[in-house]
Scaffold this active site. Structure first.
Site, PDB file in Angstrom:
ATOM      1  N   GLY A  15      -1.103   6.310   0.972  1.00 56.10           N
ATOM      2  CA  GLY A  15      -2.342   7.388   1.350  1.00 56.10           C
ATOM      3  C   GLY A  15      -2.805   8.159   0.550  1.00 56.10           C
ATOM      4  N   ILE A 137      -2.672  -9.027  -3.564  1.00 56.44           N
ATOM      5  CA  ILE A 137      -3.122 -10.532  -3.478  1.00 56.44           C
ATOM      6  C   ILE A 137      -4.235 -10.548  -2.322  1.00 56.44           C
ATOM      7  CG2 ILE A 137      -2.334 -12.825  -3.322  1.00 56.44           C
ATOM      8  CD1 ILE A 137       0.513 -11.611  -3.917  1.00 56.44           C
ATOM      9  N   GLY A 188      15.114   1.426  -6.050  1.00 55.07           N
ATOM     10  CA  GLY A 188      13.988   1.632  -5.045  1.00 55.07           C
ATOM     11  C   GLY A 188      13.372   0.329  -4.732  1.00 55.07           C
ATOM     12  N   LYS A 206       4.847 -11.484   7.814  1.00 48.50           N
ATOM     13  CA  LYS A 206       3.844 -11.810   7.005  1.00 48.50           C
ATOM     14  C   LYS A 206       3.564 -13.184   7.060  1.00 48.50           C
ATOM     15  CE  LYS A 206       5.210  -8.551   3.595  1.00 48.50           C
ATOM     16  NZ  LYS A 206       5.715  -8.117   2.172  1.00 48.50           N
TER      17      LYS A 206
END
Length: 439
Positions: A15, A137, A188, A206
């Site tokens: 954000g 993408i 991470g 997805k």
């Protein structure tokens, strides 16, 4: 022309980056969209948190719902995450108020996308979610708009950077799954609880979205067969390399005579293929369509900059007045879909069996496969180093791996053959089964 007034719910890494991009690209966006794009309202859990943003002149709303219903906001951007409150109700309120919505929330789209799309249709506004699959993408736009006149036969790809990173490290450095996972967590790339990624569920969410766009079906994550990468060993990766393949966790949706098959599982792909060259945390999607050569889209599938880029592109479409059906066609025309049994899947297979060091073991395995009309393309059996006892007689060694590559066969044939082999007690442990995509 009046500016597009944007309200953003969620000022995490993505954000905050969206606010920066809109500010940094102010002139470019105005030129490309034919009107200015301005952030006029934001909200987040903590107003006091330091984000490196200049929010002077931008309204701070008390909660997402306040932005969603604010008459001075034209486009509501949801970057909170989660499938329920506050994200879901806020998006519904924004759509009902006649505001276009942009989100990066794949979980929400996978679970409630049909309801939200119907609401967007009813109120004549956009529901854009490019960042939900593959981040930078542009696969949503490609399927929904660029290939609107093409019948899609198959779509498959690497949709989870965590898994691709782990498999890349395992292959290149010969490390175990556990070693690579710990390193991915340290860097991470993997969560403290990595199950959602490594068990294949992130990829399944997805894939269910991509399948809807590609084949005109309702989004149904429950229709996806899911298998993760936790059982993969360095031995499997070495064998794949020896046989001319590379191991990837793929999401595959394909049109079959029985309907649309959706599956997520470790897959061996030819090392010469485009998808095999995608390493590390990078994502890739290949689309096979009628009358066109395969199209492969490759790029960053996660990260603040990549995700923000997709979010801002969706906002720009709203500013231009572009509104496509969220799933490429009206919700009422999306076909229902059910889970296709994996026994219908046909293709080649990699089998790794821990064979007991008994005379006739290889022959027994070959017989059981032949009984199911399974033909073997190649076989590798590592010979054990035989130790000797005190009298100089050979001592039987521990089970050794037998690796087989089959020609195209069906899933149920493979399972029946392996069940028979296990009943014969000529192998130890659970057989490793990995599907092969030839191209």
């Amino acid at each position: 022309m009046d500016a597009l007034r944007v309200g953003i719910a969620g000022l995490g890494t993505v954000g905050a980056e969206v606010v920066r991009v809109i500010e940094r690209q102010e002139r470019t966006l105005a030129a490309r969209c034919g009107r200015p794009v301005r952030v006029v309202a934001v909200t987040a859990r903590s107003k006091a948190k330091k984000r490196g943003l200049d929010l002077r002149g931008i309204k701070w709303a008390k909660n997402p719902l306040a932005i969603a219903t604010d008459p001075e906001v034209d486009c509501f951007v949801e970057l909170i995450g989660g499938v329920d409150e506050p994200a879901g109700p806020a998006i519904e309120a924004a759509l009902a108020a006649g505001k276009s919505v942009v989100t990066a929330n794949k979980a929400l789209i996978a679970k409630h996308g049909l309801k939200l799309a119907a609401l967007a249709e009813k109120h004549g506004v956009a529901l854009n979610y490019e960042a939900a699959v593959g981040a930078a993408i542009p696969v949503i736009k490609t399927l929904r708009e660029g290939l609107a006149g093409t019948d899609i036969d198959r779509i498959y790809g690497i949709l989870n950077g965590t898994c691709n990173y782990i498999l890349t490290r395992m292959e290149q450095e010969g490390l175990s799954f556990d070693e690579c996972l710990k390193d991915a967590q340290r860097l991470g790339y993997a969560e403290a609880n990595p199950a959602f990624d490594v068990d294949g569920h992130d990829t399944a969410q997805k894939l269910s979205i991509l399948a809807s766009l590609a084949f005109g079906t309702k989004v149904a994550q429950s229709a996806v067969y899911v298998e993760g990468i936790t059982s993969i060993t360095p031995e499997d990766l070495r064998a794949a390399a020896d046989l001319g393949y590379r191991l990837k966790l793929l999401g595959v949706a394909v049109r079959t005579p029985q309907g649309i098959e959706q599956r997520v599982h470790p897959t061996m792909v030819p090392r010469s293929s485009s998808i095999a060259q995608v390493m590390g945390v990078t994502n890739a999607v290949t689309i096979d369509g009628d009358g066109i050569p395969p199209i492969t889209l490759v790029g960053a599938g996660a990260g603040a900059a990549a995700t923000a880029s997709a979010v801002v592109a969706d906002i720009a479409d709203v500013a231009r007045g572009i509104r496509a059906e969220p799933f490429g066609r009206p919700v009422a025309k999306l076909a229902a879909i059910s889970k296709a049994p994996m026994q219908r899947h046909e293709g080649g297979y990699y089998l790794r069996l821990m064979a007991r060091d008994h005379a006739g073991t290889a022959a027994t395995i070959a017989t059981r496969l032949a009984e199911q009309d399974i033909s073997i393309e190649s076989i590798v059996q590592r010979q054990p180093d035989r130790a000797a006892d005190g009298n100089g007689k050979p001592v039987k060694s521990a089970p050794v791996p037998v690796i087989l590559i089959t020609y195209a066969t069906s899933e149920d044939a493979v399972r029946r053959a392996l069940q028979a082999v296990q009943r014969d007690k000529v192998i130890s442990g659970r057989p490793q089964v990995i599907r092969i995509e030839k191209n």
